[in-house]
Design a protein around this motif. Structure first.
Motif, PDB file in Angstrom:
ATOM      1  N   ARG A 237       0.839  -1.205   0.000  1.00 29.38           N
ATOM      2  CA  ARG A 237       0.000   0.000   0.000  1.00 29.38           C
ATOM      3  C   ARG A 237       0.876   1.259   0.000  1.00 29.38           C
ATOM      4  NH1 ARG A 237      -2.877  -2.971   3.855  1.00 29.38           N
ATOM      5  NH2 ARG A 237      -4.921  -3.638   3.122  1.00 29.38           N
ATOM      6  N   SER A 238       1.892   1.244   0.862  1.00 27.77           N
ATOM      7  CA  SER A 238       2.785   2.401   0.955  1.00 27.77           C
ATOM      8  C   SER A 238       3.516   2.635  -0.362  1.00 27.77           C
ATOM      9  CB  SER A 238       3.788   2.186   2.094  1.00 27.77           C
ATOM     10  OG  SER A 238       4.728   3.232   2.149  1.00 27.77           O
ATOM     11  N   LEU A 239       3.965   1.566  -0.988  1.00 26.26           N
ATOM     12  CA  LEU A 239       4.713   1.697  -2.241  1.00 26.26           C
ATOM     13  C   LEU A 239       3.818   2.165  -3.383  1.00 26.26           C
ATOM     14  CD1 LEU A 239       6.937  -1.506  -1.979  1.00 26.26           C
ATOM     15  CD2 LEU A 239       7.681   0.873  -1.793  1.00 26.26           C
ATOM     16  N   ILE A 240       2.563   1.763  -3.387  1.00 22.57           N
ATOM     17  CA  ILE A 240       1.634   2.228  -4.403  1.00 22.57           C
ATOM     18  C   ILE A 240       1.418   3.736  -4.267  1.00 22.57           C
ATOM     19  CG2 ILE A 240      -0.795   2.176  -5.116  1.00 22.57           C
ATOM     20  CD1 ILE A 240      -0.737  -0.854  -4.548  1.00 22.57           C
ATOM     21  N   GLN A 241       1.237   4.189  -3.041  1.00 26.97           N
ATOM     22  CA  GLN A 241       1.000   5.618  -2.811  1.00 26.97           C
ATOM     23  C   GLN A 241       2.235   6.454  -3.148  1.00 26.97           C
ATOM     24  OE1 GLN A 241      -2.018   6.900  -2.069  1.00 26.97           O
ATOM     25  NE2 GLN A 241      -1.067   8.906  -2.395  1.00 26.97           N
ATOM     26  N   SER A 242       3.378   6.066  -2.611  1.00 21.08           N
ATOM     27  CA  SER A 242       4.589   6.858  -2.843  1.00 21.08           C
ATOM     28  C   SER A 242       5.077   6.735  -4.274  1.00 21.08           C
ATOM     29  CB  SER A 242       5.694   6.448  -1.874  1.00 21.08           C
ATOM     30  OG  SER A 242       5.979   5.065  -1.981  1.00 21.08           O
ATOM     31  N   GLY A 243       4.837   5.575  -4.900  1.00 19.75           N
ATOM     32  CA  GLY A 243       5.256   5.394  -6.275  1.00 19.75           C
ATOM     33  C   GLY A 243       4.627   6.401  -7.210  1.00 19.75           C
ATOM     34  N   SER A 244       3.390   6.787  -6.942  1.00 18.18           N
ATOM     35  CA  SER A 244       2.710   7.765  -7.793  1.00 18.18           C
ATOM     36  C   SER A 244       3.390   9.130  -7.731  1.00 18.18           C
ATOM     37  CB  SER A 244       1.244   7.893  -7.366  1.00 18.18           C
ATOM     38  OG  SER A 244       1.130   8.482  -6.073  1.00 18.18           O
ATOM     39  N   GLY A 286       3.340 -20.948 -12.314  1.00 15.12           N
ATOM     40  CA  GLY A 286       1.947 -20.621 -12.575  1.00 15.12           C
ATOM     41  C   GLY A 286       1.255 -19.826 -11.482  1.00 15.12           C
ATOM     42  N   PHE A 287       1.977 -19.456 -10.414  1.00 19.42           N
ATOM     43  CA  PHE A 287       1.379 -18.669  -9.338  1.00 19.42           C
ATOM     44  C   PHE A 287       1.410 -17.183  -9.695  1.00 19.42           C
ATOM     45  CE2 PHE A 287       2.987 -22.454  -7.091  1.00 19.42           C
ATOM     46  CZ  PHE A 287       1.801 -22.885  -6.504  1.00 19.42           C
ATOM     47  N   GLU A 288       0.335 -16.474  -9.357  1.00 19.82           N
ATOM     48  CA  GLU A 288       0.294 -15.026  -9.593  1.00 19.82           C
ATOM     49  C   GLU A 288       1.241 -14.364  -8.596  1.00 19.82           C
ATOM     50  OE1 GLU A 288      -4.133 -14.334 -11.407  1.00 19.82           O
ATOM     51  OE2 GLU A 288      -3.937 -14.372  -9.220  1.00 19.82           O
ATOM     52  N   ARG A 289       2.411 -14.018  -9.082  1.00 14.22           N
ATOM     53  CA  ARG A 289       3.528 -13.649  -8.212  1.00 14.22           C
ATOM     54  C   ARG A 289       3.893 -12.162  -8.279  1.00 14.22           C
ATOM     55  NH1 ARG A 289       5.623 -16.223  -4.104  1.00 14.22           N
ATOM     56  NH2 ARG A 289       5.384 -18.167  -5.307  1.00 14.22           N
ATOM     57  N   PHE A 290       3.576 -11.497  -9.392  1.00 10.02           N
ATOM     58  CA  PHE A 290       4.041 -10.123  -9.600  1.00 10.02           C
ATOM     59  C   PHE A 290       2.885  -9.235 -10.053  1.00 10.02           C
ATOM     60  CE2 PHE A 290       7.355 -13.164 -10.833  1.00 10.02           C
ATOM     61  CZ  PHE A 290       8.360 -12.849  -9.936  1.00 10.02           C
ATOM     62  N   ALA A 291       2.957  -7.962  -9.649  1.00  7.88           N
ATOM     63  CA  ALA A 291       2.014  -6.951 -10.147  1.00  7.88           C
ATOM     64  C   ALA A 291       2.838  -5.857 -10.827  1.00  7.88           C
ATOM     65  CB  ALA A 291       1.203  -6.352  -8.996  1.00  7.88           C
ATOM     66  N   LEU A 292       2.357  -5.449 -12.013  1.00  8.35           N
ATOM     67  CA  LEU A 292       3.080  -4.506 -12.842  1.00  8.35           C
ATOM     68  C   LEU A 292       2.126  -3.399 -13.272  1.00  8.35           C
ATOM     69  CD1 LEU A 292       5.521  -3.684 -14.717  1.00  8.35           C
ATOM     70  CD2 LEU A 292       4.555  -5.255 -16.401  1.00  8.35           C
ATOM     71  N   ALA A 293       2.614  -2.167 -13.271  1.00  5.36           N
ATOM     72  CA  ALA A 293       1.797  -1.036 -13.729  1.00  5.36           C
ATOM     73  C   ALA A 293       2.718   0.074 -14.230  1.00  5.36           C
ATOM     74  CB  ALA A 293       0.913  -0.530 -12.604  1.00  5.36           C
ATOM     75  N   TYR A 294       2.148   0.973 -15.011  1.00  5.06           N
ATOM     76  CA  TYR A 294       2.870   2.154 -15.480  1.00  5.06           C
ATOM     77  C   TYR A 294       2.241   3.399 -14.860  1.00  5.06           C
ATOM     78  CZ  TYR A 294       4.855  -0.805 -19.199  1.00  5.06           C
ATOM     79  OH  TYR A 294       5.517  -1.777 -19.896  1.00  5.06           O
ATOM     80  N   ARG A 295       3.078   4.392 -14.621  1.00  6.32           N
ATOM     81  CA  ARG A 295       2.567   5.693 -14.143  1.00  6.32           C
ATOM     82  C   ARG A 295       1.931   6.397 -15.324  1.00  6.32           C
ATOM     83  NH1 ARG A 295       0.517   9.779 -12.388  1.00  6.32           N
ATOM     84  NH2 ARG A 295       1.362  11.145 -10.756  1.00  6.32           N
ATOM     85  N   CYS A 296       0.687   6.782 -15.150  1.00  6.57           N
ATOM     86  CA  CYS A 296      -0.028   7.456 -16.234  1.00  6.57           C
ATOM     87  C   CYS A 296       0.594   8.831 -16.553  1.00  6.57           C
ATOM     88  CB  CYS A 296      -1.495   7.639 -15.862  1.00  6.57           C
ATOM     89  SG  CYS A 296      -2.367   6.068 -15.615  1.00  6.57           S
TER      90      CYS A 296
END
Length: 296
Positions: A237-244, A286-296
């Motif tokens: 959660r912290s990394l999602i917020q600060s990453g933006s 086959g495990f969902e291991r990573f989440a990836l996104a780009y900064r808009c």
């Protein structure tokens, strides 16, 4: 030095003990390869049995003491050897750092692919961060993958940073990576809005599950690198917020997570509102291991 026959007898007994305690026998040979001049072939063929001497970096008594720590205390063999393999690196490890896992190796390949697919031409020449660097594995992988980039490695632990710095120096990448002690992105304040990529393998295990992990993990690996809070997502959660705030437009946000967390992490990224092209990536098992996104 030790005679080949003495070491052969020790190995035979250690293999029997490993079988009795359900420890993979290959750990015996891996420990011997780490602490002697024996290679895989000589161990497999047992040709060293007739050697007058084998170069052993510690005494036979100390070797036995370490092996008993593996058997009786369930200390990970990587800590006993003081090293582990990761991608094409040989890394130093200590109880101050999480042992890099094979499944995490894929995060570097995902970062490379994401940079190629981004459409931003200079993304691989910019600033990249390995947040919670531990042994420095991801930072080293990024430095090798993006030779024109500046890599920033951050960790709360001074002891972990010492291990990471040593690994970077030993691999000749020390001048490519900058090391910082602090919490996540806090030490990188001057780079707000400038980061090309933020990569992390953060603590993501729910607190209540840590006592249920294998004793090798629960009793010996640093809880600072394991405990992700009540639902395991506190750090993410912290990394999602600060990453933006820290990512440039088109910059890459990429994290490892635990199987079962994908829906929650994707939802957090969507709700934050600053990310696009959000996707979940599976590991080789086959495990969902990573989440990836780009900064808009």
């Amino acid at each position: 030095m030790v005679s080949g026959r003495d070491l052969w007898q020790w190995r035979a007994q250690a293999l029997a003990t490993a079988a009795a305690f359900q420890i993979p026998g290959m750990e015996v040979d891996w420990l011997l390869q780490s602490l002697s001049n024996l290679d895989r072939l000589s161990l497999r063929l047992e040709s060293f049995r007739d050697w007058p001497q084998v170069e052993l970096h510690i005494s036979l008594a100390e070797l036995e003491e370490r092996w008993q720590q593996r058997v009786q205390q369930r200390v990970p063999v990587q800590y006993l050897a003081g090293r582990t393999s990761w991608r094409d690196f040989e890394l130093r490890v200590s109880p101050a750092v999480l042992i890099p896992r094979p499944e995490t190796e894929q995060i570097i390949d995902l970062a490379i692919a994401a940079a190629q697919e981004s459409g931003v031409s200079d993304l691989t020449c910019g600033h990249w961060a390995d947040l919670g660097t531990g042994s420095g594995a991801i930072a080293l992988g990024l430095a090798r993958a993006f030779p024109k980039a500046i890599i920033h490695a951050v960790d709360m632990s001074h002891a972990a940073l010492a291990v990471a710095q040593a690994n970077a120096d030993l691999l000749g990448l020390g001048d490519r990576i900058r090391f910082y002690q602090g919490s996540w992105l806090d030490p990188l304040l001057p780079y707000q809005g400038q980061m090309s990529g933020l990569i992390a393998n953060p603590p993501y295990i729910p607190s209540h599950l840590i006592p249920t992990l294998q004793p090798e993990v629960a009793c010996h690996e640093p809880h600072l690198a394991l405990d992700g809070g009540e639902d395991g997502l506190d750090c993410i959660r912290s990394l999602i917020q600060s990453g933006s705030i820290y990512l440039r437009s088109g910059g890459i946000w990429l994290t490892e997570m635990m199987a079962g967390q994908a829906e929650g992490v994707a939802s957090l990224l969507h709700r934050q509102g600053s990310y696009c092209q959000i996707r979940v990536c599976s590991d080789l098992a086959g495990f969902e291991r990573f989440a990836l996104a780009y900064r808009c």
